[in-house]
Design a protein around this motif. Structure first.
Motif, mmCIF file in Angstrom:
data_model
loop_
_atom_site.group_PDB
_atom_site.id
_atom_site.type_symbol
_atom_site.label_atom_id
_atom_site.label_comp_id
_atom_site.label_asym_id
_atom_site.label_seq_id
_atom_site.Cartn_x
_atom_site.Cartn_y
_atom_site.Cartn_z
ATOM 1 N N ARG A 154 0.844 -1.198 0.000
ATOM 2 C CA ARG A 154 0.000 0.000 0.000
ATOM 3 C C ARG A 154 0.884 1.254 0.000
ATOM 4 O O ARG A 154 0.676 2.191 -0.746
ATOM 5 C CB ARG A 154 -0.903 -0.065 1.245
ATOM 6 C CG ARG A 154 -1.816 1.077 1.476
ATOM 7 C CD ARG A 154 -2.889 1.282 0.447
ATOM 8 N NE ARG A 154 -3.753 0.164 0.156
ATOM 9 C CZ ARG A 154 -4.114 -0.184 -1.084
ATOM 10 N NH1 ARG A 154 -3.663 0.456 -2.127
ATOM 11 N NH2 ARG A 154 -4.940 -1.190 -1.282
ATOM 12 N N LYS A 155 1.888 1.223 0.868
ATOM 13 C CA LYS A 155 2.791 2.377 0.991
ATOM 14 C C LYS A 155 3.539 2.597 -0.327
ATOM 15 O O LYS A 155 3.669 3.720 -0.798
ATOM 16 C CB LYS A 155 3.764 2.104 2.137
ATOM 17 C CG LYS A 155 4.645 3.269 2.447
ATOM 18 C CD LYS A 155 5.350 3.027 3.753
ATOM 19 C CE LYS A 155 4.589 3.696 4.872
ATOM 20 N NZ LYS A 155 4.421 2.928 6.054
ATOM 21 N N ARG A 156 4.021 1.508 -0.924
ATOM 22 C CA ARG A 156 4.732 1.621 -2.198
ATOM 23 C C ARG A 156 3.824 2.174 -3.288
ATOM 24 O O ARG A 156 4.245 2.990 -4.101
ATOM 25 C CB ARG A 156 5.270 0.251 -2.636
ATOM 26 C CG ARG A 156 6.589 -0.106 -1.997
ATOM 27 C CD ARG A 156 7.608 0.949 -2.395
ATOM 28 N NE ARG A 156 8.817 0.849 -1.625
ATOM 29 C CZ ARG A 156 9.869 0.121 -1.983
ATOM 30 N NH1 ARG A 156 9.853 -0.604 -3.072
ATOM 31 N NH2 ARG A 156 10.941 0.122 -1.233
ATOM 32 N N LEU A 157 2.579 1.715 -3.300
ATOM 33 C CA LEU A 157 1.638 2.187 -4.310
ATOM 34 C C LEU A 157 1.370 3.682 -4.134
ATOM 35 O O LEU A 157 1.271 4.422 -5.098
ATOM 36 C CB LEU A 157 0.325 1.394 -4.233
ATOM 37 C CG LEU A 157 0.410 -0.046 -4.741
ATOM 38 C CD1 LEU A 157 -0.832 -0.824 -4.349
ATOM 39 C CD2 LEU A 157 0.603 -0.084 -6.243
ATOM 40 N N GLN A 158 1.271 4.112 -2.879
ATOM 41 C CA GLN A 158 1.025 5.527 -2.617
ATOM 42 C C GLN A 158 2.214 6.375 -3.057
ATOM 43 O O GLN A 158 2.052 7.525 -3.449
ATOM 44 C CB GLN A 158 0.738 5.772 -1.129
ATOM 45 C CG GLN A 158 -0.664 5.350 -0.742
ATOM 46 C CD GLN A 158 -0.828 5.187 0.760
ATOM 47 O OE1 GLN A 158 0.133 5.274 1.524
ATOM 48 N NE2 GLN A 158 -2.048 4.925 1.180
ATOM 49 N N GLU A 159 3.391 5.804 -2.977
ATOM 50 C CA GLU A 159 4.589 6.528 -3.410
ATOM 51 C C GLU A 159 4.690 6.559 -4.926
ATOM 52 O O GLU A 159 5.630 7.107 -5.475
ATOM 53 C CB GLU A 159 5.848 5.845 -2.855
ATOM 54 C CG GLU A 159 6.022 6.005 -1.371
ATOM 55 C CD GLU A 159 7.083 5.059 -0.833
ATOM 56 O OE1 GLU A 159 7.651 4.270 -1.623
ATOM 57 O OE2 GLU A 159 7.342 5.103 0.367
ATOM 58 N N GLY A 160 3.737 5.890 -5.576
ATOM 59 C CA GLY A 160 3.775 5.874 -7.035
ATOM 60 C C GLY A 160 4.745 4.855 -7.582
ATOM 61 O O GLY A 160 5.160 4.935 -8.725
ATOM 62 N N GLY A 161 5.112 3.885 -6.735
ATOM 63 C CA GLY A 161 5.946 2.795 -7.212
ATOM 64 C C GLY A 161 7.400 3.154 -7.384
ATOM 65 O O GLY A 161 8.223 2.298 -7.603
ATOM 66 N N ARG A 162 7.742 4.424 -7.275
ATOM 67 C CA ARG A 162 9.156 4.751 -7.400
ATOM 68 C C ARG A 162 9.846 4.323 -6.109
ATOM 69 O O ARG A 162 9.236 4.267 -5.064
ATOM 70 C CB ARG A 162 9.370 6.249 -7.625
ATOM 71 C CG ARG A 162 8.799 7.045 -6.482
ATOM 72 C CD ARG A 162 9.386 8.417 -6.331
ATOM 73 N NE ARG A 162 8.748 9.091 -5.229
ATOM 74 C CZ ARG A 162 8.842 8.735 -3.946
ATOM 75 N NH1 ARG A 162 9.548 7.691 -3.584
ATOM 76 N NH2 ARG A 162 8.214 9.412 -3.003
ATOM 77 N N GLY A 163 11.096 4.038 -6.197
ATOM 78 C CA GLY A 163 11.800 3.629 -4.998
ATOM 79 C C GLY A 163 12.963 2.785 -5.404
ATOM 80 O O GLY A 163 12.848 1.586 -5.524
ATOM 81 N N SER A 164 14.078 3.423 -5.642
ATOM 82 C CA SER A 164 15.257 2.698 -6.082
ATOM 83 C C SER A 164 15.974 2.145 -4.857
ATOM 84 O O SER A 164 17.069 1.643 -4.943
ATOM 85 C CB SER A 164 16.195 3.661 -6.818
ATOM 86 O OG SER A 164 16.513 4.744 -5.966
ATOM 87 N N GLY A 165 15.332 2.283 -3.676
ATOM 88 C CA GLY A 165 16.021 1.895 -2.462
ATOM 89 C C GLY A 165 16.866 3.039 -1.939
ATOM 90 O O GLY A 165 17.390 2.974 -0.854
ATOM 91 N N GLU A 166 16.986 4.103 -2.713
ATOM 92 C CA GLU A 166 17.739 5.268 -2.259
ATOM 93 C C GLU A 166 16.794 6.247 -1.593
ATOM 94 O O GLU A 166 15.784 6.626 -2.170
ATOM 95 C CB GLU A 166 18.440 5.953 -3.442
ATOM 96 C CG GLU A 166 19.716 5.274 -3.864
ATOM 97 C CD GLU A 166 20.638 4.905 -2.709
ATOM 98 O OE1 GLU A 166 20.970 5.787 -1.901
ATOM 99 O OE2 GLU A 166 21.008 3.728 -2.601
ATOM 100 N N ALA A 167 17.114 6.625 -0.371
ATOM 101 C CA ALA A 167 16.249 7.533 0.363
ATOM 102 C C ALA A 167 16.520 8.970 -0.071
ATOM 103 O O ALA A 167 17.656 9.347 -0.338
ATOM 104 C CB ALA A 167 16.500 7.371 1.853
#
Length: 120
Positions: free
Chosen positions: A58-71
């Protein structure tokens, strides 16, 4: 074609660390990002996905799926951990879904132990 859309879902789930559920989603007809984004928690439960993974997804979807693991260095959690001298744990915390101040405040000692963060 269809394969392209599948691979987007597969990549998204891999990125979220939930690739073990790829077949659940594809078999359930959630085989493109549009249907994935429209998904209800109940749908995920029906697919046999445990609640804590639903929360992560859910959290990932809300972020729009972006997330290279880099904060993001301006992220409040990143700043907080930096100021606390705990920046070495940022990646582990983010990977495990503790990526906003609310979830960070709710973190249990046992969660910290599991993540390898010493008390103190």
């Amino acid at each position: 074609g269809r394969g392209q859309e599948h691979s987007e879902v597969v990549a998204f789930l891999k990125d979220a660390g939930l690739e073990q559920y790829v077949m659940h989603f594809l078999r359930g007809g959630f085989d493109d990002m549009e249907t994935l984004l429209a998904m209800e928690d109940a749908d995920m439960k029906d697919l046999g996905i445990p609640a804590f993974h639903i929360a992560r997804l859910r959290k990932r979807l809300q972020e729009g799926g972006r997330g290279s693991g880099e904060a993001d260095p301006n992220h409040p959690v990143v700043i907080f951990l930096d100021e606390a001298g705990l920046s070495q744990y940022t990646k582990a915390l983010f990977r495990n879904g503790f990526d906003d101040m609310d979830t960070l405040c709710d973190i249990e000692d046992s969660d910290l132990k599991d993540l390898g963060v010493p008390r103190g």
